[in-house]
Write an enzyme that holds these catalytic residues in place. Structure first.
Site, PDB file in Angstrom:
ATOM      1  N   ARG A 242       0.803  -1.229   0.000  1.00  0.00           N
ATOM      2  CA  ARG A 242       0.000   0.000   0.000  1.00  0.00           C
ATOM      3  C   ARG A 242       0.837   1.282   0.000  1.00  0.00           C
ATOM      4  O   ARG A 242       0.429   2.275  -0.621  1.00  0.00           O
ATOM      5  CB  ARG A 242      -1.026  -0.035   1.147  1.00  0.00           C
ATOM      6  N   GLU A 363      -6.071  -1.688  -4.439  1.00  0.00           N
ATOM      7  CA  GLU A 363      -5.342  -2.168  -3.252  1.00  0.00           C
ATOM      8  C   GLU A 363      -6.080  -1.807  -1.961  1.00  0.00           C
ATOM      9  O   GLU A 363      -5.479  -1.459  -0.950  1.00  0.00           O
ATOM     10  CB  GLU A 363      -3.886  -1.707  -3.264  1.00  0.00           C
TER      11      GLU A 363
HETATM   12  N1  COS Z   1      -2.034  -9.094   8.601  1.00  0.00           N
HETATM   13  C1  COS Z   1      -2.072 -10.327   9.159  1.00  0.00           C
HETATM   14  N2  COS Z   1      -3.232 -10.950   9.430  1.00  0.00           N
HETATM   15  C2  COS Z   1      -4.370 -10.323   9.126  1.00  0.00           C
HETATM   16  C3  COS Z   1      -4.399  -9.038   8.559  1.00  0.00           C
HETATM   17  C4  COS Z   1      -3.150  -8.428   8.310  1.00  0.00           C
HETATM   18  N3  COS Z   1      -3.099  -7.214   7.772  1.00  0.00           N
HETATM   19  N4  COS Z   1      -5.690  -8.662   8.391  1.00  0.00           N
HETATM   20  C5  COS Z   1      -6.447  -9.670   8.839  1.00  0.00           C
HETATM   21  N5  COS Z   1      -5.647 -10.668   9.285  1.00  0.00           N
HETATM   22  C6  COS Z   1      -6.078 -11.960   9.869  1.00  0.00           C
HETATM   23  C7  COS Z   1      -6.944 -11.696  11.089  1.00  0.00           C
HETATM   24  O1  COS Z   1      -6.160 -11.586  12.243  1.00  0.00           O
HETATM   25  C8  COS Z   1      -7.806 -12.942  11.111  1.00  0.00           C
HETATM   26  O2  COS Z   1      -7.070 -14.013  11.651  1.00  0.00           O
HETATM   27  P1  COS Z   1      -7.787 -15.091  12.612  1.00  0.00           P
HETATM   28  O3  COS Z   1      -8.669 -15.891  11.709  1.00  0.00           O
HETATM   29  O4  COS Z   1      -6.643 -15.876  13.167  1.00  0.00           O
HETATM   30  O5  COS Z   1      -8.534 -14.318  13.649  1.00  0.00           O
HETATM   31  C9  COS Z   1      -8.013 -13.251   9.636  1.00  0.00           C
HETATM   32  O6  COS Z   1      -6.921 -12.628   8.941  1.00  0.00           O
HETATM   33  C10 COS Z   1      -9.320 -12.707   9.126  1.00  0.00           C
HETATM   34  O7  COS Z   1      -9.334 -11.316   9.430  1.00  0.00           O
HETATM   35  P2  COS Z   1     -10.654 -10.415   9.443  1.00  0.00           P
HETATM   36  O8  COS Z   1     -11.744 -11.142  10.165  1.00  0.00           O
HETATM   37  O9  COS Z   1     -10.293  -9.048   9.894  1.00  0.00           O
HETATM   38  O10 COS Z   1     -11.004 -10.431   7.892  1.00  0.00           O
HETATM   39  P3  COS Z   1     -12.161  -9.725   7.112  1.00  0.00           P
HETATM   40  O11 COS Z   1     -12.744 -10.726   6.212  1.00  0.00           O
HETATM   41  O12 COS Z   1     -13.053  -8.966   8.035  1.00  0.00           O
HETATM   42  O13 COS Z   1     -11.361  -8.700   6.148  1.00  0.00           O
HETATM   43  C11 COS Z   1     -10.283  -6.667   5.462  1.00  0.00           C
HETATM   44  C12 COS Z   1     -10.524  -7.723   6.579  1.00  0.00           C
HETATM   45  C13 COS Z   1     -11.543  -5.910   5.105  1.00  0.00           C
HETATM   46  C14 COS Z   1      -9.252  -5.713   6.045  1.00  0.00           C
HETATM   47  C15 COS Z   1      -9.714  -7.371   4.220  1.00  0.00           C
HETATM   48  O14 COS Z   1     -10.669  -8.200   3.605  1.00  0.00           O
HETATM   49  C16 COS Z   1      -9.195  -6.390   3.190  1.00  0.00           C
HETATM   50  O15 COS Z   1      -8.085  -5.900   3.303  1.00  0.00           O
HETATM   51  N6  COS Z   1     -10.001  -6.112   2.145  1.00  0.00           N
HETATM   52  C17 COS Z   1      -9.562  -5.295   1.046  1.00  0.00           C
HETATM   53  C18 COS Z   1      -8.950  -6.154   0.032  1.00  0.00           C
HETATM   54  C19 COS Z   1      -8.192  -5.365  -0.980  1.00  0.00           C
HETATM   55  O16 COS Z   1      -7.369  -4.534  -0.651  1.00  0.00           O
HETATM   56  N7  COS Z   1      -8.483  -5.670  -2.226  1.00  0.00           N
HETATM   57  C20 COS Z   1      -7.849  -5.024  -3.303  1.00  0.00           C
HETATM   58  C21 COS Z   1      -6.955  -5.979  -3.953  1.00  0.00           C
HETATM   59  S1  COS Z   1      -6.098  -5.101  -5.153  1.00  0.00           S
HETATM   60  S2  COS Z   1      -4.576  -6.201  -5.320  1.00  0.00           S
END
Ligand code: COS
Length: 386
Positions: A242, A363
């Site tokens: 990012r 992203e």
């Molecule tokens: N680093 C390490 N682990 C992470 C993390 C990070 N940045 N973000 C989440 N996790 C882990 C969490 O700790 C959780 O682990 P556990 O299952 O052990 O508890 C797991 O991943 C799931 O996390 P969470 O419940 O927060 O996931 P969500 O489905 O709610 O999604 C967001 C979180 C919205 C932040 C994520 O889906 C995201 O970044 N979405 C945007 C995607 C994106 O940028 N797309 C564009 C792609 S262009 S290449």
């Protein structure tokens, strides 16, 4: 502002600036209008040894970090983010190998990316898995020595142009995000094809395509990390990349502001250059201040990551959010200074205005960045209470 760059970093800026001024700026309008992928410019960037800035020397890279990389991205973005994203998407595509690959995978895939002889891309997004990255539907089923991939990835930067793809697919759908895995898929693999190039509002020099997997046979040896680690690989990759989007924002904003200031000194209305009017001076003051603030946040984040701090999701989201909002604001104000001329293709701000929008979307939308920042802040507050 003095950013205390090392001599090597100053050289990276100088080299990137030369490429931007001599190759990117003269070509950007044509690449945009004719939707030409910037193969020739990318070759020159590779010849200048800038592809491997963040790749360790052991794999043919420069051995630098995020800071070195974003300095180059910022400079290229001053010229054209259609070009700079085609360059930067390589880092997004190959970082999973760098961070999670075995020694064998690193030896096999990193040197060609470091040399710029091959391009990389990252396949996460799907029609129904955008912000909800955990909603990936592409499947990977282990059969003997191969994983069989089925599904379609959407809006993949460098799609079709890249040789090496890191792809997120579900090895166990029942487990949700914890059932995702990451794979290295090479162009030319049986069952792996591409959709048509997308027709976009901006960054038209870059290639955006679907990745289509139909019983695609990926060797077992191409699994990255372990089964079930795919979501973490994707999240870590996005945290790491990012700042590159923030760098695109800072660079684009810098280019737009420079063009607007120059134009305001030349354009005469009511008998004076329009730079003499306070309305425009205040626009310039706001642009200059906000760009510098975005740059400070970006460089501080890059240095935080390079210092080896483990969790930098919040910092990364902050610099992406702020710099890309600034880029949109600055592109808008710069166009306003150009007035009617700014709306015409003849001047570069029209393209910058169109290009800037994607920065708030790809992203991770800026709404997702705000979620990441807020949840981190709330988590820290709860931790303090314990
Ligand atoms: N680093 C390490 N682990 C992470 C993390 C990070 N940045 N973000 C989440 N996790 C882990 C969490 O700790 C959780 O682990 P556990 O299952 O052990 O508890 C797991 O991943 C799931 O996390 P969470 O419940 O927060 O996931 P969500 O489905 O709610 O999604 C967001 C979180 C919205 C932040 C994520 O889906 C995201 O970044 N979405 C945007 C995607 C994106 O940028 N797309 C564009 C792609 S262009 S290449």
């Amino acid at each position: 502002m003095e950013y205390f760059l090392t001599d090597e970093q100053k050289m990276i800026v100088e080299l990137s600036r030369k490429i931007t001024d001599e190759l990117i700026i003269p070509e950007r309008a044509r690449l945009d209008q004719e939707e030409i992928f910037p193969t020739e410019i990318l070759k020159k960037i590779a010849e200048a040894d800038l592809y491997g800035l963040y790749i360790p020397e052991a794999y043919g890279g420069f051995g630098g970090g995020v800071m070195d990389f974003i300095l180059a991205v910022e400079e290229f973005s001053r010229g054209c983010i259609g070009v700079s994203v085609s360059f930067a998407a390589n880092a997004l595509g190959i970082y999973p190998v760098l961070a999670f690959g075995t020694e064998e995978q690193k030896q096999k895939y990193l040197p060609a990316i470091a040399a710029g002889t091959k391009q990389a891309a990252f396949g996460l997004t799907e029609a129904n898995a955008g912000s909800d990255a955990g909603g990936v539907q592409t499947t990977a089923e282990l059969k003997g020595d191969y994983y069989i991939l089925n599904g379609t990835k959407q809006w993949i930067t460098n799609g079709g142009e890249a040789d090496t793809y890191t792809v997120i697919a579900m090895t166990d759908k029942a487990k949700g995000a914890r059932g995702a895995s990451a794979f290295i898929v090479e162009k030319g693999t049986e069952g792996f094809t591409f959709g048509k190039k997308e027709d976009k509002l901006g960054i038209r020099a870059s290639a955006t395509r679907e990745l289509v997997f139909q019983d695609c046979k990926v060797p077992k040896a191409n699994l990255l990390g372990k089964e079930g680690m795919g979501f973490i690989v994707a999240m870590k990759n996005l945290d790491h990349s990012r700042p590159g989007i923030a760098a695109q924002g800072v660079g684009l904003a810098q280019g737009a502001m420079e063009a607007a200031i120059k134009y305001s000194r030349e354009r005469v209305q009511f008998g004076k250059p329009i730079s003499a009017f306070q309305a425009n001076q205040h626009k310039i003051a706001n642009m200059a201040t906000e760009i510098e603030a975005a740059r400070c946040l970006l460089y501080a984040t890059a240095r935080t990551i390079d210092a080896g701090i483990k969790d930098f999701s919040m910092e990364s989201a902050m610099c992406k959010l702020y710099a890309t909002d600034v880029a949109n604001k600055v592109a808008n104000e710069a166009l306003q200074i150009f007035g009617g001329y700014g709306y015409m293709r003849e001047y570069p701000v029209e393209k910058m205005f169109r290009d800037a929008k994607i920065l708030q979307i790809y992203e991770g939308t800026n709404e997702i960045q705000r979620n990441v920042i807020a949840l981190d802040a709330i988590k820290k507050s709860a931790k303090q209470d314990k």
